[in-house]
Design a protein around this motif. Sequence first.
Motif, PDB file in Angstrom:
ATOM      1  N   ASP A   1       0.337  40.546   9.399  1.00 27.60           N
ATOM      2  CA  ASP A   1       0.939  39.447  10.159  1.00 27.60           C
ATOM      3  C   ASP A   1       1.858  39.969  11.260  1.00 27.60           C
ATOM      4  O   ASP A   1       1.786  39.515  12.394  1.00 27.60           O
ATOM      5  N   TRP A   2       2.737  40.912  10.901  1.00 31.25           N
ATOM      6  CA  TRP A   2       3.705  41.436  11.864  1.00 31.25           C
ATOM      7  C   TRP A   2       3.591  42.946  11.916  1.00 31.25           C
ATOM      8  O   TRP A   2       3.796  43.632  10.909  1.00 31.25           O
ATOM      9  N   ASP A   3       3.247  43.466  13.082  1.00 31.33           N
ATOM     10  CA  ASP A   3       3.173  44.909  13.273  1.00 31.33           C
ATOM     11  C   ASP A   3       4.557  45.398  13.673  1.00 31.33           C
ATOM     12  O   ASP A   3       5.018  45.121  14.784  1.00 31.33           O
ATOM     13  N   PRO A   4       5.250  46.124  12.786  1.00 28.61           N
ATOM     14  CA  PRO A   4       6.633  46.519  13.070  1.00 28.61           C
ATOM     15  C   PRO A   4       6.754  47.558  14.178  1.00 28.61           C
ATOM     16  O   PRO A   4       7.826  47.704  14.768  1.00 28.61           O
ATOM     17  N   ASP A   5       5.672  48.270  14.460  1.00 29.89           N
ATOM     18  CA  ASP A   5       5.729  49.308  15.497  1.00 29.89           C
ATOM     19  C   ASP A   5       5.583  48.714  16.893  1.00 29.89           C
ATOM     20  O   ASP A   5       6.337  49.071  17.808  1.00 29.89           O
ATOM     21  N   THR A   6       4.639  47.812  17.043  1.00 32.57           N
ATOM     22  CA  THR A   6       4.397  47.217  18.364  1.00 32.57           C
ATOM     23  C   THR A   6       5.082  45.873  18.545  1.00 32.57           C
ATOM     24  O   THR A   6       5.007  45.293  19.620  1.00 32.57           O
ATOM     25  N   LYS A   7       5.743  45.366  17.472  1.00 31.43           N
ATOM     26  CA  LYS A   7       6.409  44.055  17.503  1.00 31.43           C
ATOM     27  C   LYS A   7       5.417  42.961  17.899  1.00 31.43           C
ATOM     28  O   LYS A   7       5.672  42.131  18.763  1.00 31.43           O
ATOM     29  N   THR A   8       4.276  42.990  17.211  1.00 31.97           N
ATOM     30  CA  THR A   8       3.204  42.041  17.506  1.00 31.97           C
ATOM     31  C   THR A   8       2.977  41.115  16.324  1.00 31.97           C
ATOM     32  O   THR A   8       2.841  41.576  15.180  1.00 31.97           O
ATOM     33  N   PHE A   9       2.907  39.817  16.587  1.00 30.07           N
ATOM     34  CA  PHE A   9       2.609  38.831  15.544  1.00 30.07           C
ATOM     35  C   PHE A   9       1.139  38.447  15.661  1.00 30.07           C
ATOM     36  O   PHE A   9       0.675  37.998  16.713  1.00 30.07           O
ATOM     37  N   ASN A  10       0.397  38.630  14.563  1.00 32.93           N
ATOM     38  CA  ASN A  10      -1.034  38.343  14.531  1.00 32.93           C
ATOM     39  C   ASN A  10      -1.292  36.994  13.872  1.00 32.93           C
ATOM     40  O   ASN A  10      -0.664  36.657  12.859  1.00 32.93           O
ATOM     41  N   PHE A  11      -2.220  36.239  14.408  1.00 36.29           N
ATOM     42  CA  PHE A  11      -2.486  34.900  13.868  1.00 36.29           C
ATOM     43  C   PHE A  11      -3.890  34.454  14.245  1.00 36.29           C
ATOM     44  O   PHE A  11      -4.530  35.016  15.143  1.00 36.29           O
ATOM     45  N   HIS A  12      -4.357  33.427  13.539  1.00 33.90           N
ATOM     46  CA  HIS A  12      -5.586  32.715  13.895  1.00 33.90           C
ATOM     47  C   HIS A  12      -5.221  31.294  14.312  1.00 33.90           C
ATOM     48  O   HIS A  12      -4.258  30.722  13.802  1.00 33.90           O
TER      49      HIS A  12
END
Length: 299
Positions: free
Chosen positions: A156-167
């Motif tokens: 859900d949350w990539d701590p390295d790139t600060k990216t939130f993934n969702f559908h």
Amino acid sequence: MLILIAGITGFVGIPCARSAFARGHKVRGLARNIDNLPQDIRDRLEGFETMTSLHDIAAMDRATSGVDAIICSFAALPEIAIESQMMLIRAAERAGVKIFHATSWNYDWTLSPGSHELYDDMRAFSHHVAISSTIKPIYMFTGAITDYYFKRSPYDWDPDTKTFNFHGSSTFPTRYTTAEDIGEYVVEAITAPDAANGGFVRVQSFEASPEDIVRAYNAARGGRATAKLNCLGSLKDAETKLNEGRAKFGKSGFWNYLRYVYQYHIPSRSWDYEPVDVARFPNVKQTSLEEYFRRNPDV
């Protein structure tokens, strides 16, 4: 009040302990390793019982003796949420304990049977207790646990790139409750005058869409870090991935596709609820999303 927190070393058990201490209660712990507790909690415990296995009935009997209430914050694993928790509630019966808060912090798992393997276990536990126990547990619906999404789920949350993934839609709001707020709500619930009557409690900290997450994160970091979004596809895509995962891995391999269970069913409103019990607990100050990010600079 003397409160037993079973699974006290977990990320829900720890804030429950701190909330209990803040309200002047005594706390006893039950878990497999006291070394996993922060020192500030270890120093204040009334006692600690070590579980040598998931089925350590003797430790449960020692832990439940003389307590006024039990918070079961065992991990949401089938063998723990069903088997260990059932053994704990039997120990509570033998000890004469009437107030028991069960492992339950999720969306409304009484809805949409078959949609979530672990929700089916929670529903089975509540049914079995209702027809076989003198104890009436408290169950709490909290939506998504904020700390799980942003600290424990790289899907859900990539701590390295600060990216939130969702559908699905970037504007669809998810209900969240922080672990700290859960601790506050739980202790309020088990110390309420009607706590022994059990029942379902529906709360939240805030609602936030993926777009809200980016805005709140950027505001909390003040330009020092920037979040971004990654849409993984439509809800239909999430459903397809979920069905393919179930077909490939089977029920025993649910961890391999669990992320798609949430990414499909939350925006589909399969388990949605209204947080009607927030008003019952005015002593709990709901944490905002931006405040959560400020309090957790490591996210």
